[in-house]
Design a protein around this motif. Structure first.
Motif, PDB file in Angstrom:
ATOM      1  N   ASP A 125      11.128 -24.133  18.341  1.00  0.00           N
ATOM      2  CA  ASP A 125      12.048 -24.672  19.283  1.00  0.00           C
ATOM      3  C   ASP A 125      13.327 -24.829  18.851  1.00  0.00           C
ATOM      4  OD1 ASP A 125      10.062 -22.849  21.305  1.00  0.00           O
ATOM      5  OD2 ASP A 125       9.574 -24.944  22.553  1.00  0.00           O
ATOM      6  N   GLU A 138      20.962 -22.415  22.170  1.00  0.00           N
ATOM      7  CA  GLU A 138      19.735 -22.563  22.013  1.00  0.00           C
ATOM      8  C   GLU A 138      18.699 -21.456  21.498  1.00  0.00           C
ATOM      9  OE1 GLU A 138      17.940 -24.446  26.653  1.00  0.00           O
ATOM     10  OE2 GLU A 138      20.790 -24.308  26.800  1.00  0.00           O
ATOM     11  N   ILE A 166      14.375 -20.520  22.622  1.00  0.00           N
ATOM     12  CA  ILE A 166      12.893 -21.330  22.676  1.00  0.00           C
ATOM     13  C   ILE A 166      11.590 -20.133  23.225  1.00  0.00           C
ATOM     14  CG2 ILE A 166      12.028 -22.263  24.863  1.00  0.00           C
ATOM     15  CD1 ILE A 166      14.729 -22.870  26.316  1.00  0.00           C
ATOM     16  N   TYR A 222      12.356 -14.647  21.996  1.00  0.00           N
ATOM     17  CA  TYR A 222      12.766 -15.850  22.103  1.00  0.00           C
ATOM     18  C   TYR A 222      13.716 -15.533  22.635  1.00  0.00           C
ATOM     19  CZ  TYR A 222      11.309 -19.536  17.780  1.00  0.00           C
ATOM     20  OH  TYR A 222      10.437 -19.742  17.073  1.00  0.00           O
ATOM     21  N   TYR A 273      11.296 -22.477  29.832  1.00  0.00           N
ATOM     22  CA  TYR A 273      12.070 -22.499  29.460  1.00  0.00           C
ATOM     23  C   TYR A 273      13.791 -22.710  29.465  1.00  0.00           C
ATOM     24  CZ  TYR A 273       8.226 -19.690  28.835  1.00  0.00           C
ATOM     25  OH  TYR A 273       7.032 -18.646  28.484  1.00  0.00           O
TER      26      TYR A 273
END
Length: 394
Positions: A34, A177, A179, A104, A219
């Motif tokens: 991540d 980001e 994740i 992702y 998330y």
């Protein structure tokens, strides 16, 4: 002929050297599962550390641009810095991951904060692996602008680019980001990215948004609270921590709120607007749970049917808490053809003893990322291969 053989042998040696160098270079790069990047942060001291979510400074992911610190106490700490790009028409972050073929959630956040003193929030392009992700329109609002994309990566590196579309506007970014989504949005296919249009927590007020940390929202998704004056806004007396172990892992803080129709025969009507009139394929996700747990003493249960543009697309029972292993129902609908807008109706189904209930809804559209591919994905090997072909021809 002997000279040709010697040249082919030399080329093979060069290929081996290039592959060895490529592997060595790749192994030297720090890779991530991540990623939480605080764009523009200069040192670790400027990055929030929440023990689980660790924000990285962005110097290792991009070489260009300038950093800026914003004097703001009204936003989270990772939005008090940004990186802006006064030079170049296209500036890119390179995100290295441990593995390819992982799903992702990518999220880019933009908080202008009048960092340049001009009170002119810019507009610019946002690209993902060379394809348009979004046309970014920032604002002077205290609320950041967020763009989200879900995609199964095909390589262990992803490129996110800021693109100047107007010579008077300077692109910038506040945070980025990536994740891993292990058990989420399972109806999407391998070559399609899902672009988020809306993620709404019905029946909740704005204070709910501030209660969700990592343990509640695995998330790190942002659920926009929305109370509906035309319906009953209901909520649980107590809100459990954490999230529910079903597909998409909805937080308990979201499922503890809902809207309900006033009467047993009434429906919930929810218009959805898309930014373009162009026909597209949409992905709808609906979440159902009775936050009042009305299984005792009369075992009241809501049963609903889902209509989109007056077409029945699905149905669900709304769990009332009577079964510990059935605390939430999630219904995904994809692909749904829409143009410009869609009208969602949550109607009562036969046998329902409670009016229709809805806790949350997510709406995405798809972006086709299957076409393309670039020479620089394998630059050294591609060049050597062309040289080898040339020598063989000669």
């Amino acid at each position: 002929m002997d000279q040709q053989k010697i040249m082919v042998q030399l080329v093979i040696v060069v290929i081996f050297i290039c592959l060895s160098f490529s592997r060595a270079s790749s192994s030297d790069i720090r890779r991530y599962s991540d990623l939480f990047i605080d764009c523009g942060a200069l040192t670790q001291n400027n990055v929030s550390d929440q023990s689980i979510v660790k924000w990285q400074t962005d110097g290792q992911f991009i070489e260009k641009g300038e950093n800026k610190l914003l004097p703001s106490n009204t936003v989270s700490i990772e939005l008090t810095t940004l990186r802006f790009f006064p030079e170049g028409n296209k500036n890119c972050y390179k995100l290295p991951f441990y593995n390819s073929y992982r799903k992702y959630i990518f999220r880019a956040t933009f908080y202008y904060g009048n960092y340049d003193g001009l009170s002119k929030p810019p507009s610019f392009g946002l690209e993902f692996n060379g394809k348009l992700w979004a046309n970014v329109t920032t604002s002077t609002s205290e609320e950041p602008v967020i763009y989200e994309l879900i995609y199964i990566i095909k390589k262990d590196e992803v490129e996110v680019c800021l693109v100047r579309t107007n010579e008077d506007d300077t692109p910038f970014i506040s945070s980025l980001e990536a994740i891993i989504a292990y058990d989420a949005y399972n109806m999407m296919d391998n070559n399609t990215a899902l672009y988020l249009h809306s993620r709404i927590n019905y029946g909740a007020n704005a204070s709910v948004e501030k209660t969700m940390g990592y343990y509640e929202e695995h998330y790190q998704r942002f659920w926009k609270s929305k109370e509906m004056p035309n319906y009953l806004n209901i909520h649980a007396k107590t809100v459990p921590t954490g999230y529910i172990s079903v597909e998409n892992n909805p937080p308990w803080a979201v499922m503890a709120y809902a809207i309900q129709a006033h009467n047993l025969t009434d429906s919930l009507y929810l218009p959805v607007d898309f930014p373009s009139q162009t026909p597209l394929q949409a992905y709808f996700v609906f979440y159902f749970l009775d936050p009042l747990y009305r299984f005792y003493p009369n075992n009241l249960t809501s049963k609903v049917e889902i209509y989109i543009d007056n077409k029945k697309m699905g149905a669900s029972v709304v769990p009332n808490g009577s079964l510990y292993y059935d605390m939430c129902r999630m219904v995904s609908l994809y692909p749904i053809q829409v143009s410009g807008s869609a009208n969602v109706t949550i109607a009562p189904a036969e046998g329902s003893t409670l009016p229709p209930i809805l806790n949350a809804m997510e709406v995405f559209s798809n972006i086709d990322l299957s076409k393309g591919g670039r020479m620089y994905d394998f630059p050294a090997l591609s060049t050597v291969f062309l040289l080898l072909v040339g020598f063989l021809v000669l």
